[in-house]
Design a protein around this motif. Structure first.
Motif, PDB file in Angstrom:
ATOM      1  N   THR A  78       5.455   0.350  -6.432  1.00 25.93           N
ATOM      2  CA  THR A  78       4.409   1.103  -5.737  1.00 25.93           C
ATOM      3  C   THR A  78       3.081   0.840  -6.430  1.00 25.93           C
ATOM      4  OG1 THR A  78       4.639   3.158  -7.018  1.00 25.93           O
ATOM      5  CG2 THR A  78       6.089   2.871  -5.128  1.00 25.93           C
ATOM      6  N   LEU A  79       2.001   0.867  -5.651  1.00 26.56           N
ATOM      7  CA  LEU A  79       0.690   0.508  -6.196  1.00 26.56           C
ATOM      8  C   LEU A  79      -0.417   1.015  -5.283  1.00 26.56           C
ATOM      9  CD1 LEU A  79      -0.026  -1.918  -4.053  1.00 26.56           C
ATOM     10  CD2 LEU A  79       1.239  -3.334  -5.633  1.00 26.56           C
ATOM     11  N   GLY A  80      -1.660   0.831  -5.711  1.00 28.40           N
ATOM     12  CA  GLY A  80      -2.801   1.093  -4.849  1.00 28.40           C
ATOM     13  C   GLY A  80      -3.758   2.152  -5.327  1.00 28.40           C
ATOM     14  N   LEU A  81      -3.317   3.064  -6.205  1.00 32.61           N
ATOM     15  CA  LEU A  81      -4.190   4.158  -6.622  1.00 32.61           C
ATOM     16  C   LEU A  81      -5.100   3.790  -7.785  1.00 32.61           C
ATOM     17  CD1 LEU A  81      -1.759   7.209  -6.401  1.00 32.61           C
ATOM     18  CD2 LEU A  81      -3.572   6.583  -4.796  1.00 32.61           C
ATOM     19  N   SER A 141      -3.047  -5.003  -7.814  1.00 34.75           N
ATOM     20  CA  SER A 141      -2.619  -4.692  -6.447  1.00 34.75           C
ATOM     21  C   SER A 141      -2.955  -5.822  -5.487  1.00 34.75           C
ATOM     22  CB  SER A 141      -3.272  -3.393  -5.978  1.00 34.75           C
ATOM     23  OG  SER A 141      -2.873  -2.300  -6.765  1.00 34.75           O
ATOM     24  N   VAL A 142      -4.202  -6.248  -5.498  1.00 39.59           N
ATOM     25  CA  VAL A 142      -4.640  -7.266  -4.541  1.00 39.59           C
ATOM     26  C   VAL A 142      -3.904  -8.579  -4.767  1.00 39.59           C
ATOM     27  CG1 VAL A 142      -6.610  -8.643  -3.768  1.00 39.59           C
ATOM     28  CG2 VAL A 142      -6.895  -6.201  -4.201  1.00 39.59           C
ATOM     29  N   SER A 143      -3.680  -8.943  -6.020  1.00 37.77           N
ATOM     30  CA  SER A 143      -3.004 -10.220  -6.295  1.00 37.77           C
ATOM     31  C   SER A 143      -1.576 -10.206  -5.765  1.00 37.77           C
ATOM     32  CB  SER A 143      -3.015 -10.529  -7.793  1.00 37.77           C
ATOM     33  OG  SER A 143      -2.362  -9.512  -8.530  1.00 37.77           O
ATOM     34  N   LEU A 144      -0.838  -9.098  -5.933  1.00 38.01           N
ATOM     35  CA  LEU A 144       0.520  -9.043  -5.390  1.00 38.01           C
ATOM     36  C   LEU A 144       0.491  -9.126  -3.869  1.00 38.01           C
ATOM     37  CD1 LEU A 144       3.549  -8.691  -5.385  1.00 38.01           C
ATOM     38  CD2 LEU A 144       3.238  -6.232  -5.690  1.00 38.01           C
ATOM     39  N   ILE A 154       7.293  -3.549  -1.365  1.00 38.91           N
ATOM     40  CA  ILE A 154       5.988  -3.055  -1.822  1.00 38.91           C
ATOM     41  C   ILE A 154       5.641  -1.777  -1.060  1.00 38.91           C
ATOM     42  CG2 ILE A 154       3.559  -3.623  -2.171  1.00 38.91           C
ATOM     43  CD1 ILE A 154       4.371  -6.595  -1.793  1.00 38.91           C
ATOM     44  N   VAL A 155       5.248  -0.754  -1.778  1.00 42.61           N
ATOM     45  CA  VAL A 155       4.810   0.506  -1.168  1.00 42.61           C
ATOM     46  C   VAL A 155       3.384   0.789  -1.612  1.00 42.61           C
ATOM     47  CG1 VAL A 155       5.197   2.983  -0.987  1.00 42.61           C
ATOM     48  CG2 VAL A 155       7.151   1.426  -1.062  1.00 42.61           C
ATOM     49  N   PHE A 156       2.501   0.932  -0.633  1.00 41.94           N
ATOM     50  CA  PHE A 156       1.087   1.190  -0.887  1.00 41.94           C
ATOM     51  C   PHE A 156       0.856   2.700  -0.910  1.00 41.94           C
ATOM     52  CE2 PHE A 156      -3.169  -0.832  -0.734  1.00 41.94           C
ATOM     53  CZ  PHE A 156      -3.955   0.293  -0.681  1.00 41.94           C
ATOM     54  N   LEU A 157       0.312   3.196  -2.019  1.00 40.38           N
ATOM     55  CA  LEU A 157       0.020   4.621  -2.178  1.00 40.38           C
ATOM     56  C   LEU A 157      -1.399   4.864  -1.676  1.00 40.38           C
ATOM     57  CD1 LEU A 157       1.443   4.911  -5.805  1.00 40.38           C
ATOM     58  CD2 LEU A 157       2.637   5.443  -3.662  1.00 40.38           C
ATOM     59  N   CYS A 161     -11.955   1.657  -3.074  1.00 35.76           N
ATOM     60  CA  CYS A 161     -10.805   0.756  -2.964  1.00 35.76           C
ATOM     61  C   CYS A 161     -10.492   0.392  -1.515  1.00 35.76           C
ATOM     62  CB  CYS A 161      -9.575   1.386  -3.624  1.00 35.76           C
ATOM     63  SG  CYS A 161      -9.687   1.457  -5.421  1.00 35.76           S
ATOM     64  N   GLU A 162     -11.516   0.422  -0.669  1.00 36.74           N
ATOM     65  CA  GLU A 162     -11.283  -0.005   0.711  1.00 36.74           C
ATOM     66  C   GLU A 162     -10.850  -1.465   0.759  1.00 36.74           C
ATOM     67  OE1 GLU A 162     -13.440  -0.048   5.124  1.00 36.74           O
ATOM     68  OE2 GLU A 162     -14.660   0.170   3.307  1.00 36.74           O
ATOM     69  N   ASP A 163     -11.329  -2.283  -0.190  1.00 36.25           N
ATOM     70  CA  ASP A 163     -10.941  -3.694  -0.215  1.00 36.25           C
ATOM     71  C   ASP A 163      -9.451  -3.855  -0.521  1.00 36.25           C
ATOM     72  OD1 ASP A 163     -11.447  -2.659  -2.772  1.00 36.25           O
ATOM     73  OD2 ASP A 163     -11.953  -4.618  -3.607  1.00 36.25           O
ATOM     74  N   VAL A 164      -8.904  -2.957  -1.350  1.00 34.70           N
ATOM     75  CA  VAL A 164      -7.465  -3.004  -1.636  1.00 34.70           C
ATOM     76  C   VAL A 164      -6.683  -2.628  -0.379  1.00 34.70           C
ATOM     77  CG1 VAL A 164      -5.624  -2.180  -3.151  1.00 34.70           C
ATOM     78  CG2 VAL A 164      -7.964  -2.374  -4.030  1.00 34.70           C
ATOM     79  N   PHE A 165      -7.167  -1.615   0.334  1.00 32.98           N
ATOM     80  CA  PHE A 165      -6.547  -1.217   1.599  1.00 32.98           C
ATOM     81  C   PHE A 165      -6.555  -2.374   2.601  1.00 32.98           C
ATOM     82  CE2 PHE A 165      -7.384   0.391   5.952  1.00 32.98           C
ATOM     83  CZ  PHE A 165      -6.175   1.025   6.194  1.00 32.98           C
ATOM     84  N   GLU A 166      -7.675  -3.073   2.708  1.00 35.35           N
ATOM     85  CA  GLU A 166      -7.776  -4.193   3.648  1.00 35.35           C
ATOM     86  C   GLU A 166      -6.801  -5.302   3.270  1.00 35.35           C
ATOM     87  OE1 GLU A 166      -9.332  -4.347   6.399  1.00 35.35           O
ATOM     88  OE2 GLU A 166     -10.605  -2.576   6.300  1.00 35.35           O
ATOM     89  N   ALA A 167      -6.629  -5.542   1.977  1.00 37.00           N
ATOM     90  CA  ALA A 167      -5.653  -6.545   1.537  1.00 37.00           C
ATOM     91  C   ALA A 167      -4.244  -6.116   1.929  1.00 37.00           C
ATOM     92  CB  ALA A 167      -5.746  -6.744   0.022  1.00 37.00           C
ATOM     93  N   GLY A 168      -3.967  -4.812   1.825  1.00 34.33           N
ATOM     94  CA  GLY A 168      -2.660  -4.306   2.232  1.00 34.33           C
ATOM     95  C   GLY A 168      -2.420  -4.449   3.719  1.00 34.33           C
ATOM     96  N   ILE A 169      -3.453  -4.190   4.521  1.00 33.68           N
ATOM     97  CA  ILE A 169      -3.333  -4.326   5.974  1.00 33.68           C
ATOM     98  C   ILE A 169      -3.042  -5.776   6.353  1.00 33.68           C
ATOM     99  CG2 ILE A 169      -4.633  -4.254   8.141  1.00 33.68           C
ATOM    100  CD1 ILE A 169      -3.706  -1.526   7.326  1.00 33.68           C
ATOM    101  N   ARG A 170      -3.777  -6.701   5.753  1.00 32.18           N
ATOM    102  CA  ARG A 170      -3.543  -8.123   6.047  1.00 32.18           C
ATOM    103  C   ARG A 170      -2.112  -8.514   5.718  1.00 32.18           C
ATOM    104  NH1 ARG A 170      -8.637  -8.554   3.522  1.00 32.18           N
ATOM    105  NH2 ARG A 170      -7.667  -9.329   1.593  1.00 32.18           N
TER     106      ARG A 170
END
Length: 710
Positions: free
Chosen positions: A295-298, A308-311, A333-336, A348-357
């Motif tokens: 789990t990651l993202g926070l 987070s982004v690299s994974l 992978i679980v995004f928190l 961390c909107e950029d991390v969220f966008e990486a997760g969406i992609r």
């Protein structure tokens, strides 16, 4: 007076051995002797032995004496004692069953678990051992009534082959194990000094420890675990540049910064690639590929975000030769998600966008709300504590530092990392309703009987596992991987078990509603809701009375989804929309054939969300090609609702030309049928097609073929 053993040796008559034997027989039928009954048994056995007038008594004579005394006190215990005596005859039948199953595994294979490749020798050996262990569990741990309930199908005891050896899924505290070093395999590991070493050591820890349990192995908040080692590498690289560079260069300090950051970023990419290779190609000693979740993202610091982004980027690109890359299955992978961190315009909107992609391309990550409604979000908002899922969907109940099951005061805080589950037993609710009707009994009376049965199984499991030594899982129990896990190798693990959960699983809630009034939970669902509220009330009463952390779990039935249909048909025949398909629905989900929109599915299943806090996931199907905006909108909606949300696509890859698209059975580019297909099993992903075969059972494949809303 002495007893003549079976091998001819002699042993002094010892009444304590009689006490031990009769207590074991009583425990098998959940009976406990009073002190007066024990005294009578001992006196009666001794008087009978002395009346024979022999210096030596044979074992068969001793058994007859004890049986006679037991018959006078409790005939049911006497029968239990007698049954145990006859185990040799039972063993002949048991071993015959094991042999038959072993031949099937050797020459046909086994598809009861999608994580196991039964073509491999090591996996075959593990599966055959599991069959033997399962039979031993049934014979020596379960009561006659429990065996019958499992055989008929009213309850299902998960992972019978491993329940007496170890624990189930967990949130493993990798950070604590790494800190200041640890011992593994009688070798001392120093704490890593660089990020690349941290990745290597973390991979070793995962493979070693996941093999000592069954169920999912989660590394919670892995971005925060790895960030300190990224910082160490950054300093090393920067010092290296400054040492060997030329101070006269223009922008010397900026170049050092760029060099160090690029090197750390590269270490992350290579580290995650190594973890993906390791977890998807190296089978564990238990015969499967360990079910690992991160789990990651926070994390908001630069190296936490980079982790987070690299994974997410590595996973999105997939593994494989150029032009033929596809995503791997592990780690899940679980995004928190926290709206205050990942919302529009947040840091961390950029991390969220990486997760969406990544989700739009590979289905992972799944998304867990930290800022929406409900239990999981409330723990984060109040205490800043994350309840990561253990494996695909299991969640822990709170355990407080000082108060235990309930907070000692307003300053007491819950602990989640380092805890685990000791096992799950699932109710087959349509079977229980059918039984109540066939016997003209109240449904809740019958349900209570099976709830009590599961309760007693859990109590005995806690007691049994408590006698395990810490040396059975040293990283967990001795090196700090589990909460309180600083025991000596020879210590018993009983002191660690109070904060650990046991699960009451539920399956086929949709079929329960269908059997009740001929309507699905999408059409009605009120009775299903009433039943879930009742189960929650009963399990809460059990927790209060027993002092154990029971949890209610929406069971992710894999092979069970087909077994339960077979069991229902055998007892009650084929009933429309209940047992007329090869599978039953998983947990509280709407039936996969329901023609409903993703939003309708989210809302319909939301009624049951807070009634399965021990294990749950919500997912919707996207019958559209990689639509990022649709996925983003539905994920944000799910996060507002407080869900643990999964994206469901059907991924297909041509192994000959590398073409990829959704839902293909023949490659439109080269005409090949040599495809790899990845589908959502339930809370996790699996291969529904690989090298012309599948790792999934027929029932699950039938369910996948009929999916509309799931």
């Amino acid at each position: 007076m002495y007893v003549i053993k079976k091998d001819g040796t002699r042993e002094e008559f010892n009444v304590d051995k009689i006490i031990a034997a009769v207590n074991k027989s009583a425990a098998r039928i959940l009976y406990k002797f009073s002190e007066d009954e024990i005294e009578f048994l001992c006196r009666s056995a001794k008087e009978k032995a002395e009346s024979l007038g022999k210096a030596g008594i044979t074992i068969p004579e001793m058994h007859n004496i004890v049986e006679g005394a037991l018959d006078k006190v409790n005939p049911a215990v006497a029968k239990s004692y007698r049954d145990y005596r006859n185990y040799k005859q039972d063993f002949i039948h048991m071993m015959d069953d094991v042999y038959t199953k072993s031949q099937s595994i050797r020459y046909i294979g086994d598809k009861s678990n999608a994580n196991t490749d039964s073509a491999l020798v090591a996996t075959k050996r593990s599966l055959i051992f599991n069959e033997l262990n399962k039979e031993l569990y049934r014979k020596f741990f379960m009561t006659r009534d429990e065996r019958q309930a499992c055989k008929d199908g009213y309850i299902y005891i998960h992972d019978q082959s491993a329940r007496l050896d170890t624990m189930n899924c967990c949130l493993f505290d990798v950070a604590t194990v790494l800190k200041d070093g640890f011992e593994m395999g009688n070798v001392w590991y120093n704490e890593p000094k660089t990020l690349d070493t941290a990745f290597d050591v973390m991979g070793d820890i995962i493979l070693s420890t996941a093999a000592q349990q069954y169920g999912g192995f989660t590394v919670p908040e892995v971005d925060k675990v790895l960030a300190p080692y990224a910082e160490k590498s950054y300093r090393k690289y920067k010092e290296e540049f400054l040492k060997y560079g030329d101070a006269s260069w223009e922008g010397y300090a900026e170049k050092a910064e760029t060099y160090a950051m690029d090197k750390v970023r590269r270490d992350f990419e290579q580290g995650w690639q190594g973890i993906e290779y390791k977890l998807n190609t190296v089978g564990s000693s238990r015969g499967d590929y360990p079910f690992v979740t991160v789990t990651l993202g926070l994390g908001t610091e630069r190296f936490e975000k980079m982790a987070s982004v690299s994974l997410l980027d590595v996973h999105q690109k997939g593994q494989g030769k150029p032009g033929n890359r596809k995503p791997v299955l592990f780690p899940k992978i679980v995004f928190l998600y926290d709206e205050n961190i990942h919302g529009a315009g947040k840091e961390c909107e950029d991390v969220f966008e990486a997760g969406i992609r990544c989700s739009a391309k590979t289905m992972y990550p799944d998304w867990l709300s930290m800022s929406g409604k409900g239990y999981i979000s409330s723990m984060y908002k109040r205490y800043g504590k994350v309840i990561s899922p253990m494996g695909c969907r299991a969640f822990l109940s709170p355990w407080y530092e000082r108060g235990g099951m309930y907070p000692a005061d307003q300053n007491d805080k819950p602990i989640f990392v380092g805890r685990f589950n000791v096992g799950a037993v699932s109710l087959h609710l349509p079977m229980i309703l059918a039984k109540a009707r066939s016997e003209s009994r109240d449904f809740y009376e019958v349900l209570d009987y099976y709830l009590e049965m599961i309760r007693n199984l859990h109590i005995r499991t806690y007691e049994y596992l408590g006698n395990m030594r810490a040396s059975t899982n040293p990283l967990a129990y001795c090196e700090g991987g589990f909460y309180g896990g600083r025991l000596n190798p020879h210590d018993r693990i009983k002191p660690l078990l109070k904060p650990m959960t046991s699960s009451f699983g539920i399956t086929a809630l949709n079929e329960l509603q269908e059997l009740y009034n001929g309507k699905s939970i999408a059409e009605d669902g009120e009775f299903a809701l009433e039943v879930m509220e009742y189960i929650n009330k009963k399990v809460t009463e059990f927790k209060e009375a027993d002092g154990w952390l029971y949890a209610i779990y929406g069971t992710p039935a894999e092979s069970l989804c087909g077994l339960q249909v077979e069991q229902f048909r055998k007892m009650y025949g084929i009933v429309e929309n209940v047992s007329d398909r090869p599978y039953v629905s998983n947990s509280f989900h709407c039936h996969v054939t329901e023609d409903i929109t993703p939003i309708e599915k989210q809302d319909l299943e939301g009624r049951f969300w807070e009634l399965c806090n021990g294990g749950k996931i919500q997912y919707v199907r996207y019958p559209i090609s990689y639509n990022i905006e649709a996925i983003k909108s539905l994920i944000r909606r799910a996060m507002d609702l407080g869900y643990y949300e999964g994206v469901n696509l059907s991924l297909a890859y041509c192994d000959d030309c590398g073409h990829e698209e959704l839902e293909m059975d023949v490659c439109p580019k080269c005409g090949s049928r040599n495809l790899t297909k990845i589908d959502r099993m339930n809370g996790y992903l699996s291969y529904s097609r690989v090298h012309g075969d599948t790792r999934l059972n027929d029932a699950k494949m039938a369910e996948i073929a009929e999916r509309k809303s799931m």
